[in-house]
Design an enzyme around this catalytic site. Sequence first.
Site, PDB file in Angstrom:
ATOM      1  N   ASP A   1       1.346  -7.874   2.107  1.00 52.97           N
ATOM      2  CA  ASP A   1       1.424  -6.425   1.903  1.00 52.97           C
ATOM      3  C   ASP A   1       2.876  -5.967   1.736  1.00 52.97           C
ATOM      4  O   ASP A   1       3.489  -5.431   2.659  1.00 52.97           O
ATOM      5  CB  ASP A   1       0.768  -5.724   3.091  1.00 52.97           C
TER       6      ASP A   1
ATOM      7  N   SER B   1       4.151   2.215   8.262  1.00 49.64           N
ATOM      8  CA  SER B   1       3.875   1.220   7.227  1.00 49.64           C
ATOM      9  C   SER B   1       5.138   0.926   6.434  1.00 49.64           C
ATOM     10  O   SER B   1       5.802   1.838   5.946  1.00 49.64           O
ATOM     11  CB  SER B   1       2.791   1.740   6.278  1.00 49.64           C
TER      12      SER B   1
ATOM     13  N   HIS C   1       0.822  -1.217   0.000  1.00 53.03           N
ATOM     14  CA  HIS C   1       0.000   0.000   0.000  1.00 53.03           C
ATOM     15  C   HIS C   1       0.856   1.267   0.000  1.00 53.03           C
ATOM     16  O   HIS C   1       0.379   2.333  -0.382  1.00 53.03           O
ATOM     17  CB  HIS C   1      -1.013  -0.012   1.162  1.00 53.03           C
TER      18      HIS C   1
END
Length: 749
Positions: A198, A627, A62
């Site tokens: 991810d 992240s 992402h």
Amino acid sequence: MWLPMLIKRLNYTDMQKQGLQLTAEEIYSVNNSSLKDAIVQFGGFCTGEFVSPEGLLLTNHHCGYGSIQSHSTTEHDYLTDGFWATSKDQELPNEGLFVDILHHMDDVTGKVLEGIDNNTPEEQRQQLIAQRAQAIAQEASENGKYVTYVRDFFNGNEFYLFVYNRYTDVRLVGAPPSSIGKFGGDTDNWMWPRHTGDFSMFRVYTAPDGSAAEYSKENVPYKPKHHLPINIGDKEPGDFSMVFGFPGRTKRFMTSHGLKLEVNQLNKSRIKLREKKLGLWKEEMDKDDATRIKYASKYASTSNYYKYSIGQNEGIKRMRTIEGKLVDEDKFQAWANSSPELKSTYGNVLNDISDAYTTIEKYNLGAVYLNEAVLGTESMLMAYRLTPVYGALKSGNAAAAKKAAEDVKPRVDAFFKDYYKPVDQKVFATLMQSYYEDIAKDQQPAYFKDLVKKYKGNFEKLADYVYSNSIVVDAQKLNNFLSNPTQKVLDNDPAFQIVNAIIDNYRSNISPKLQESEAKLAKANRLYVAGLRLMNPDKVYYPDANSTIRLSYGSVQDYSPQDGVMYNYYTTLDGVMAKEDPNNEEFVVPAKLKQLYEAKDYGRYANSKGELVTDFITNNDITGGNSGSPVINGKGELIGLAFDGNWEAMTGDLVFDPDYKRCINMDSRYLLFLIDKYAGATNLINEMTIVDTDSPGAGDAAKAEAETPQAELLNAVLEEAKQNLQKGKDEFKITKEKGDVKVKLQVKD
């Protein structure tokens, strides 16, 4: 969320007790290679880490999503199909993408606050601090060699200088299909258990001499001072874990007054407006693949924090966070009243905070709606970008207007590449109606109210008028204007005039009232935090996150979210298959992944039970910006990739919950399995240092790998030998050379 330069003094002993095997200097050092040299701030909004000596970089899917999307077309849909460069010449450049690598940081509190005390007038204080911080940063930049800035900590009680090397040639190397990288979609977002792959991969390039440079075919892969070995051994509850990264922003010193504003005004408004926009986008995305690709990245970003706001409100209510803050504030007030000296400085702090928030609540909704409704509409945001052009035209400075127009031109192609006028028109009508209905009429500009009156409150008709007459919704008209900008065009442009009127009204009528209260709040908050630290001298406090590099340490942990429910600390590929739903885009499983699962073809990436672990959880402290952060074991080896937090601890930006807070991570074995077995990108596998905990001396070899070329070559030789033995070869020769170092291995039956 600890500052790495202070680890030795504040945390090292505790970290050792929990399982750290590195020295403090191996974590953070200015003069020698350390873990911090493997960590980058990715694009200014995420974290990444080097995993090879050739500048190969890992981050979340992402985080790389915008870059993946920018290269995707209906003919080459990398979002759906994934992308893998099998050689360096296939890697894709990304205009505007950069990484920052920390060179060093310094405590400059004394320099910034010299001669400033609590009696210094607030306006003078802020001016002095801004001037000094700018001067310190400018001097440290060495005439632009480094990216530098000074940030405040503990609500303005301390100041630190950060010095970074910035690299701007960052190329896309690999990404799994979204069915893996986003598996679970919005349904699983912020939830555990998860089964998401991810991750995405990039490579940093430099000029041939190793200096930072813009994209060029002549550039070469960056040689990091340190890269992380990747551990594929088993993990157990209680195993040490640390997360290195760039958490965005926390507000954990916020009082009960601020929390009430967050819950009752800010989050409720964001939820309402984003829900409307997401619904309109999704309706159009489901109709057409081209629109789906255009809006995929924008939808994911908006959806992420829409759901976050919901979870945060629920968490604050469940944890009775506001009630807990009130107890803390009662203790603070009692302490502040305990002596005349303390009372003179701290006695009115909480009253000042309460008074400031009363005014802020009255006017703050205008700021929220300006960002979420007005500038949250794509055409309005593009119109806003023409403001500098308009200002120059009004002042009669044609040269400045031309320059401002040239600055906008590069944005136009990117804007219209991912723009669909019909859906934006619907978003405009819906969000501007919300602005008109929810913002106090005396806080709205006359121009906008007159337009609404003209169209008798029919926002669909108002939208028809705007989108039929504005240059910002038509690429040709906008480019024509930018080539020959005139004030008359913008004076007659309804989109620009709406934005201009709302922003002018905000700046002249709303912002001054907010600024006065925010200045009062800033001083009171600074004194409140200073008082807390003085009141609790034996407690070691960490500062709120502010997008500067931090380290969090903890361990692998399961948890029980409610009575009768226990969540295991890891998930496996079995769970992916159990969730599969070919009729739901969030839970589609690629055919090849199913084939590998059915054959149990996991190779060396299976755990000791023969399972392929997909994700796992730790109790590390993270937030937005983390992240893509590496999850690192006690030996300094990468064991996972942080990508999310859990629903039960959505209050994390406002208060840390030691019982429920979990960091959701992609397992290193699933990551390597997808690169190797699924994608067949053995070229990438071969340049990484892969460590198996069960191999004798694996941890020591990984540590030595970063120190000597002999150890680096030895690891490479042993890895190739292990692969040959796994393939059944019983006779082979391997030779590796680097400079004047050569390692040979001969194996005979």
